[in-house]
Scaffold this motif. Sequence first.
Motif, PDB file in Angstrom:
ATOM      1  N   SER A   1     -11.117  17.187 -13.829  1.00 11.91           N
ATOM      2  CA  SER A   1     -10.400  15.996 -13.482  1.00 11.91           C
ATOM      3  C   SER A   1      -9.311  16.506 -12.329  1.00 11.91           C
ATOM      4  CB  SER A   1      -9.656  15.397 -14.560  1.00 11.91           C
ATOM      5  OG  SER A   1      -8.682  16.232 -15.275  1.00 11.91           O
ATOM      6  N   GLY A   2      -9.021  17.842 -12.024  1.00 14.45           N
ATOM      7  CA  GLY A   2      -8.199  17.985 -11.018  1.00 14.45           C
ATOM      8  C   GLY A   2      -8.206  19.405 -10.746  1.00 14.45           C
ATOM      9  N   GLY A   3      -7.768  19.772  -9.595  1.00 13.22           N
ATOM     10  CA  GLY A   3      -7.820  21.220  -9.077  1.00 13.22           C
ATOM     11  C   GLY A   3      -9.072  21.527  -8.479  1.00 13.22           C
ATOM     12  N   LEU A   4      -9.236  23.009  -8.299  1.00 12.15           N
ATOM     13  CA  LEU A   4     -10.474  23.428  -7.783  1.00 12.15           C
ATOM     14  C   LEU A   4     -11.597  23.620  -8.841  1.00 12.15           C
ATOM     15  CD1 LEU A   4     -12.167  24.913  -5.596  1.00 12.15           C
ATOM     16  CD2 LEU A   4     -10.906  27.019  -5.786  1.00 12.15           C
ATOM     17  N   ALA A   5     -12.691  22.818  -8.811  1.00 12.35           N
ATOM     18  CA  ALA A   5     -13.426  22.927  -9.916  1.00 12.35           C
ATOM     19  C   ALA A   5     -14.337  24.175  -9.804  1.00 12.35           C
ATOM     20  CB  ALA A   5     -14.418  21.601  -9.920  1.00 12.35           C
ATOM     21  N   PRO A   6     -14.942  24.761 -11.033  1.00 14.99           N
ATOM     22  CA  PRO A   6     -15.805  25.925 -10.914  1.00 14.99           C
ATOM     23  C   PRO A   6     -17.047  25.686  -9.869  1.00 14.99           C
ATOM     24  CG  PRO A   6     -15.236  25.374 -13.187  1.00 14.99           C
ATOM     25  CD  PRO A   6     -14.801  24.236 -12.294  1.00 14.99           C
ATOM     26  N   GLN A   7     -17.775  24.516 -10.033  1.00 14.31           N
ATOM     27  CA  GLN A   7     -18.767  24.451  -8.968  1.00 14.31           C
ATOM     28  C   GLN A   7     -18.570  24.167  -7.690  1.00 14.31           C
ATOM     29  OE1 GLN A   7     -17.610  22.393 -11.382  1.00 14.31           O
ATOM     30  NE2 GLN A   7     -17.862  20.084 -11.090  1.00 14.31           N
ATOM     31  N   ASP A   8     -17.250  24.010  -7.395  1.00 14.00           N
ATOM     32  CA  ASP A   8     -16.780  23.731  -5.932  1.00 14.00           C
ATOM     33  C   ASP A   8     -16.184  25.063  -5.455  1.00 14.00           C
ATOM     34  OD1 ASP A   8     -17.723  21.169  -5.978  1.00 14.00           O
ATOM     35  OD2 ASP A   8     -15.907  20.233  -6.603  1.00 14.00           O
ATOM     36  N   GLY A   9     -16.217  26.011  -6.111  1.00 11.45           N
ATOM     37  CA  GLY A   9     -15.588  27.309  -5.293  1.00 11.45           C
ATOM     38  C   GLY A   9     -14.580  28.113  -6.192  1.00 11.45           C
TER      39      GLY A   9
END
Length: 307
Positions: free
Chosen positions: A255-263
Motif C-alpha cells: 500500500s505504500g513505498g517501494l514494493a519488493p516487486q518494483d525494485g
Amino acid sequence: MDFSKVVVIGIFTIQVLITLCTVQSVSSAQSNLFREYIGAEFKNVKFSDVPIHSNVDFHFILSFTIDYDTSSSPSPTDGNFNVFWDTDNLTPDDVSSIKSQHPNVKVALSLGGDSIGDGQYVYFNPSSVDSWVSNAVSSLTNIIQQYNLDGIDIDYEHFQADPDTFSDCIGRLISTLKKNGVISFASIAPFDDDDVQSHYQALWNSHGKDIDFVNFQFYAYDQGTTVDQFMDYFATQRSNYEGGKILASFISDGSGGLAPQDGFFTACTRLRSRGHLGGIFVWSADDSKAEDFQYEKESQALLAIPH
C-alpha cells in the motif's frame, strides 16, 4: 634525523587511521539484521509460520503494547502498559519455543502504534515525565519478564506532548531498562511527517547513544516510490539519524513505498554495496502469511550473503 622520512611515516600513519575509521564506520552501519512485526492484525499468524534463515540475526517485534486500558472505550493510563497483540497465538510459551529452536532469534515488543480499537488513535499523553517513566518501567518490566523478551521498539505516531517531554520520557525509559538488565536493545520507528520527526529527532539528539536501530517506515512514502527516490529518502534519513543503523523497509500489502516487486531489493543491494544497509524490516507477518512469506525469504537470502 631525516625529517622527510618522519613526515612520510606520519602521513602514512594518518592515512591508515582514516582508512580504519572509514571501515569501522561502514561496518557499524551495516548488518545482517532482519526484523518482522507480528500480531497486530489478529490473523492467527504464529512465530513458527515465518521462515527463519540461520545466517541472519532475526528479531520478531510483538505489536503492540499500549499504555491504554483494555475497556471497550480505551483511554490513556499514563505509562501503565497492557498487551494488545494476538495473545492466542503469540504466548510466553511460544516465545520460549521459537527462541530455543532458533538461537539467532530475539523477540521484542513495540510500544504505541497508530490506533487502538475501532480506529481510535493512540496518543503519547503523559501526565508528567516522572509518573510516566515510573509506571512504564514497572509495567513493561513485568511484561518483558513474563514473555522472556529481549528489547523494545518505540512506535508512537500521535502526540499530546511536546518533543522534549517525549524525549525525556522515552530516553529515561530506555536507559533505565538497559541499566536494570531488562532489555539488551532498543529501536525507534519514525516516518516522514513533520510532527513525528520533530519528536523522534529530539529523542535521537538527546538519547541516540541508547538507541540501537532505526526502523524507519519507508513504506509511509507514496505508493509507487522508485528505486532512485528510495535511495534519496534513505540518504536523508541517514543524515537525520546520523550514526544510526537505518533499516530499509517494505509493507506486505503493497500500500505504500517501494514494493519488493518494483525494485526494493535492487535498492537494498545498492545500499549494501555502499555499506549503508543496517538491515531490513517488514510490516507485517500478519499480511505476509497470505503470500507464504515470499519476500521475507528473499530479504533474508540477501542479508545472509557474506559482506
